[in-house]
Design a protein around this motif. Structure first.
Motif, PDB file in Angstrom:
ATOM      1  N   LYS A 105       0.692  -1.394  -0.105  1.00 58.45           N
ATOM      2  CA  LYS A 105       0.011  -0.297  -0.229  1.00 58.45           C
ATOM      3  C   LYS A 105       0.830   1.679   0.202  1.00 58.45           C
ATOM      4  CE  LYS A 105      -4.076  -2.093   2.734  1.00 58.45           C
ATOM      5  NZ  LYS A 105      -4.296  -2.129   3.933  1.00 58.45           N
ATOM      6  N   THR A 106       2.195   1.319   0.060  1.00 61.22           N
ATOM      7  CA  THR A 106       3.299   2.363   0.361  1.00 61.22           C
ATOM      8  C   THR A 106       3.642   3.161  -0.373  1.00 61.22           C
ATOM      9  OG1 THR A 106       4.643   0.508   1.694  1.00 61.22           O
ATOM     10  CG2 THR A 106       3.061   2.243   3.574  1.00 61.22           C
ATOM     11  N   MET A 107       3.316   1.459  -1.373  1.00 60.62           N
ATOM     12  CA  MET A 107       4.223   1.564  -3.074  1.00 60.62           C
ATOM     13  C   MET A 107       4.011   2.683  -3.709  1.00 60.62           C
ATOM     14  SD  MET A 107       5.737  -2.526  -2.777  1.00 60.62           S
ATOM     15  CE  MET A 107       6.646  -3.569  -1.273  1.00 60.62           C
ATOM     16  N   SER A 108       4.335   2.798  -4.820  1.00 61.36           N
ATOM     17  CA  SER A 108       4.528   3.684  -6.646  1.00 61.36           C
ATOM     18  C   SER A 108       3.831   2.498  -6.720  1.00 61.36           C
ATOM     19  CB  SER A 108       5.809   4.295  -6.687  1.00 61.36           C
ATOM     20  OG  SER A 108       6.291   3.660  -6.975  1.00 61.36           O
ATOM     21  N   GLN A 109       3.315   3.129  -8.508  1.00 64.99           N
ATOM     22  CA  GLN A 109       2.676   1.794  -9.055  1.00 64.99           C
ATOM     23  C   GLN A 109       4.037   1.028 -10.034  1.00 64.99           C
ATOM     24  OE1 GLN A 109      -0.330   0.755  -9.732  1.00 64.99           O
ATOM     25  NE2 GLN A 109       0.126  -0.460 -11.309  1.00 64.99           N
ATOM     26  N   LYS A 110       5.502   1.725  -9.541  1.00 63.94           N
ATOM     27  CA  LYS A 110       6.119   0.667 -10.499  1.00 63.94           C
ATOM     28  C   LYS A 110       6.564   0.287  -9.736  1.00 63.94           C
ATOM     29  CE  LYS A 110      11.127   2.111 -13.008  1.00 63.94           C
ATOM     30  NZ  LYS A 110      11.348   2.664 -12.741  1.00 63.94           N
ATOM     31  N   GLU A 111       7.094   0.522  -8.090  1.00 62.03           N
ATOM     32  CA  GLU A 111       7.138  -0.297  -6.969  1.00 62.03           C
ATOM     33  C   GLU A 111       7.112  -1.333  -7.170  1.00 62.03           C
ATOM     34  OE1 GLU A 111       9.750   3.242  -4.513  1.00 62.03           O
ATOM     35  OE2 GLU A 111       7.696   2.151  -3.788  1.00 62.03           O
ATOM     36  N   LEU A 112       5.010  -1.610  -7.431  1.00 61.00           N
ATOM     37  CA  LEU A 112       4.417  -2.257  -7.200  1.00 61.00           C
ATOM     38  C   LEU A 112       4.919  -3.647  -8.303  1.00 61.00           C
ATOM     39  CD1 LEU A 112       1.598  -3.505  -5.466  1.00 61.00           C
ATOM     40  CD2 LEU A 112       0.456  -1.911  -7.000  1.00 61.00           C
ATOM     41  N   ASP A 113       4.582  -2.978  -8.885  1.00 66.07           N
ATOM     42  CA  ASP A 113       4.537  -3.510 -10.529  1.00 66.07           C
ATOM     43  C   ASP A 113       6.259  -4.760 -10.420  1.00 66.07           C
ATOM     44  OD1 ASP A 113       2.609  -2.663 -11.528  1.00 66.07           O
ATOM     45  OD2 ASP A 113       3.559  -1.693 -12.532  1.00 66.07           O
ATOM     46  N   LYS A 114       6.988  -3.878  -9.720  1.00 68.35           N
ATOM     47  CA  LYS A 114       9.046  -4.720  -9.485  1.00 68.35           C
ATOM     48  C   LYS A 114       7.933  -5.429  -8.292  1.00 68.35           C
ATOM     49  CE  LYS A 114      12.949  -4.503  -7.880  1.00 68.35           C
ATOM     50  NZ  LYS A 114      14.413  -2.929  -7.311  1.00 68.35           N
ATOM     51  N   TRP A 115       6.744  -5.181  -7.452  1.00 68.87           N
ATOM     52  CA  TRP A 115       6.820  -6.606  -5.813  1.00 68.87           C
ATOM     53  C   TRP A 115       6.584  -7.608  -6.248  1.00 68.87           C
ATOM     54  CZ3 TRP A 115       2.565  -7.271  -3.221  1.00 68.87           C
ATOM     55  CH2 TRP A 115       3.020  -7.747  -1.694  1.00 68.87           C
ATOM     56  N   ILE A 116       5.618  -7.256  -7.161  1.00 72.24           N
ATOM     57  CA  ILE A 116       4.442  -8.305  -8.101  1.00 72.24           C
ATOM     58  C   ILE A 116       5.090  -9.398  -8.875  1.00 72.24           C
ATOM     59  CG2 ILE A 116       2.477  -8.722  -9.841  1.00 72.24           C
ATOM     60  CD1 ILE A 116       1.232  -6.396  -8.199  1.00 72.24           C
ATOM     61  N   CYS A 117       6.351  -8.999  -9.724  1.00 68.34           N
ATOM     62  CA  CYS A 117       7.024  -9.382 -10.745  1.00 68.34           C
ATOM     63  C   CYS A 117       8.165 -10.305 -10.297  1.00 68.34           C
ATOM     64  CB  CYS A 117       7.058  -8.282 -11.766  1.00 68.34           C
ATOM     65  SG  CYS A 117       5.808  -7.757 -12.615  1.00 68.34           S
ATOM     66  N   THR A 118       8.294 -10.314  -8.932  1.00 67.09           N
ATOM     67  CA  THR A 118       9.435 -10.944  -8.037  1.00 67.09           C
ATOM     68  C   THR A 118       8.828 -11.598  -6.651  1.00 67.09           C
ATOM     69  OG1 THR A 118      10.498  -8.733  -7.807  1.00 67.09           O
ATOM     70  CG2 THR A 118      10.954 -10.778  -6.825  1.00 67.09           C
ATOM     71  N   PRO A 119       9.091 -13.287  -7.041  1.00 68.60           N
ATOM     72  CA  PRO A 119       8.551 -14.535  -6.056  1.00 68.60           C
ATOM     73  C   PRO A 119       8.516 -13.832  -4.611  1.00 68.60           C
ATOM     74  CG  PRO A 119      10.359 -14.933  -7.596  1.00 68.60           C
ATOM     75  CD  PRO A 119       9.842 -13.652  -7.571  1.00 68.60           C
ATOM     76  N   TYR A 120       8.458 -12.892  -4.720  1.00 63.54           N
ATOM     77  CA  TYR A 120       8.391 -12.864  -3.294  1.00 63.54           C
ATOM     78  C   TYR A 120       7.592 -13.895  -2.082  1.00 63.54           C
ATOM     79  CZ  TYR A 120      11.478  -8.904  -3.491  1.00 63.54           C
ATOM     80  OH  TYR A 120      12.506  -8.226  -3.638  1.00 63.54           O
ATOM     81  N   VAL A 121       8.209 -14.314  -1.160  1.00 62.46           N
ATOM     82  CA  VAL A 121       6.812 -15.604  -0.740  1.00 62.46           C
ATOM     83  C   VAL A 121       4.968 -14.586   0.092  1.00 62.46           C
ATOM     84  CG1 VAL A 121       7.531 -14.782   2.286  1.00 62.46           C
ATOM     85  CG2 VAL A 121       5.973 -16.662   1.158  1.00 62.46           C
TER      86      VAL A 121
END
Length: 430
Positions: free
Chosen positions: A252-268
């Motif tokens: 919720k604290t991420m920008s759209q670019k950061e959110l895309d990176k977060w979603i496209c990385t298989p973090y648990v």
């Protein structure tokens, strides 16, 4: 002139140069193989760790779902008051990281009375999949999921209960010992007056609270408690990358670019959120103890690989230094004579540096070939499947071999340029 001297040097001093080449090859092969292993180790180790339990738990968004405690030893937690829909489970395999989902198993918890001749006890009954075969859209072969693959440390004396409506159960060894139960015995399961006569197919040993529980197939448990198509929770095993500070951030604290990176990385964390989005009325949360432990294990393994690589390169450099220093002592007269006829320190330096570069290039290519075979061997011995040495390791092998030869030649080079020309003119030396 220098090229002709180098050619003669390789022709007449092939034994000492072969020893130098051997040191370089060993260093380059170890460096390239360890780099390849460190690249593959995350995926391999995470897959190995995934055989030791789930790292994501999916539960109803509201209500109590945990049914814990040991029968006969105090209170047992309340039954779940909210449930998940069993039909939503397959949606887990529709998320972006669906191929990282390696296993998932639903659980339905309830509290029943277990009766045998002369004894009765209130215990936790768990309905689950044991070895369920599922057909998924877009996949030719069905997948198998369940406790047998999700919790490989379970030991079952006898047979696993079948994933059908046969009235058979498995009983934890501690509960069985206390009630005097054995394989093939029949027990009565009483849930709010509804009774099921079930046969014991196996005894479960886990070293945990499961040894105090009764296990039935999900259809049997749903029928007994009157909750068709409902489950208390789903445990998911997913291949993920180690968590870092970015992976722990609140999306919720991420920008759209950061959110895309977060979603496209298989973090648990990102995989759990995607599961929650497709599983209606659920909340998916990582098992933090497992997630953190996996990250620490991988970080330590990579550090060990790096340390071993550095040690191997330093050892190879010392081997090159020893051989090249011995070469300077052996060729002292030759160096002195070259200086006597006008060769400068720069030319002498280029002579030894040229030998080092040639040996480094040859040793790098041979080290790459040897390293790829070593990588395959490590994969077979450690992970039972060969690892592949990638072409990107070639510049690594060549670069590390050049680094080793240049570093090993440095001290010999300093000694060579200090040789005085008068040493070649002394009587009896030329």
């Amino acid at each position: 002139m220098i090229l002709r001297i180098l050619k003669g040097s390789f022709r007449h001093r092939y034994r000492s140069l072969a020893l130098t080449l051997l040191s370089v090859v060993m260093g380059a092969s170890i460096a390239s193989s360890f780099l390849a292993v460190s690249q593959e180790i995350s995926n391999k180790v995470v897959r190995e760790l995934r055989t030791y339990g789930a790292n994501i738990v999916v539960e109803p968004r509201e209500g109590t779902v945990a049914v814990t405690g040991k029968s006969g030893e105090g209170s047992i937690a309340k039954e779940a008051v909210c449930y998940l829909n069993e039909q939503d489970i397959l949606r887990i395999k529709t998320i972006f990281w669906r191929y990282n989902i390696v296993d998932f198993t639903p659980y339905l918890y309830s509290i029943v009375n277990v009766s045998v001749v002369g004894k009765e006890e209130r215990v936790v009954m768990v309905g689950a999949w044991f070895a369920k075969s599922l057909s998924l859209a877009g996949q030719d072969k069905p997948i198998k999921t369940g406790i047998q693959s999700l919790a490989t440390w379970w030991q079952v004396d006898g047979n696993w209960a079948k994933d059908n409506e046969e009235p058979e159960v498995m009983v934890g060894v501690s509960l069985a010992r206390r009630l005097g139960l054995k394989i093939s015995d029949n027990i009565l399961l009483n849930y709010q007056g509804k009774i099921l006569d079930a046969r014991i197919s196996g005894l479960v040993t886990t070293g945990g609270q499961e040894e105090e529980q009764v296990f039935a197939s999900l259809p049997v448990a749903q029928r007994l408690v009157g909750l068709p198509g409902k489950v208390s929770q789903v445990r998911v095993s997913a291949i993920t990358v180690p968590l870092d500070d970015f992976g722990r951030r609140d999306p919720k604290t991420m920008s759209q670019k950061e959110l895309d990176k977060w979603i496209c990385t298989p973090y648990v964390t990102s995989v759990a959120q995607q599961i929650e989005q497709v599983f209606s009325g659920s909340k998916a949360k990582p098992v933090w103890q497992i997630a953190e432990t996996e990250g620490k294990i991988l970080a330590k393994l990579k550090m060990i690989m790096l340390m071993l690589t550095v040690i191997a390169l330093i050892s190879a450099a010392f081997g090159v230094a020893t051989t090249m220093t011995a070469s300077v002592v052996e060729r002292r007269d030759e160096i002195g004579l070259m200086k006597a006829i006008g060769a400068g320190s720069l030319q002498i330096g280029w002579l030894f540096l040229g030998e080092a570069l040639i040996i480094g290039l040859i040793g790098g290519f041979i080290g790459y070939i040897a390293g790829t075979q070593l990588v395959r061997l490590i994969g077979i011995l450690v992970f039972t499947t060969p690892l592949q040495g990638k072409l990107i390791l070639l510049p690594t092998a060549v670069g590390s071999s050049l680094l080793v030869t240049i570093a090993g030649t440095f001290f010999a080079l300093r000694r060579a340029v200090t040789v005085q020309a008068i040493a070649a003119l002394r009587v009896g030396r030329i």
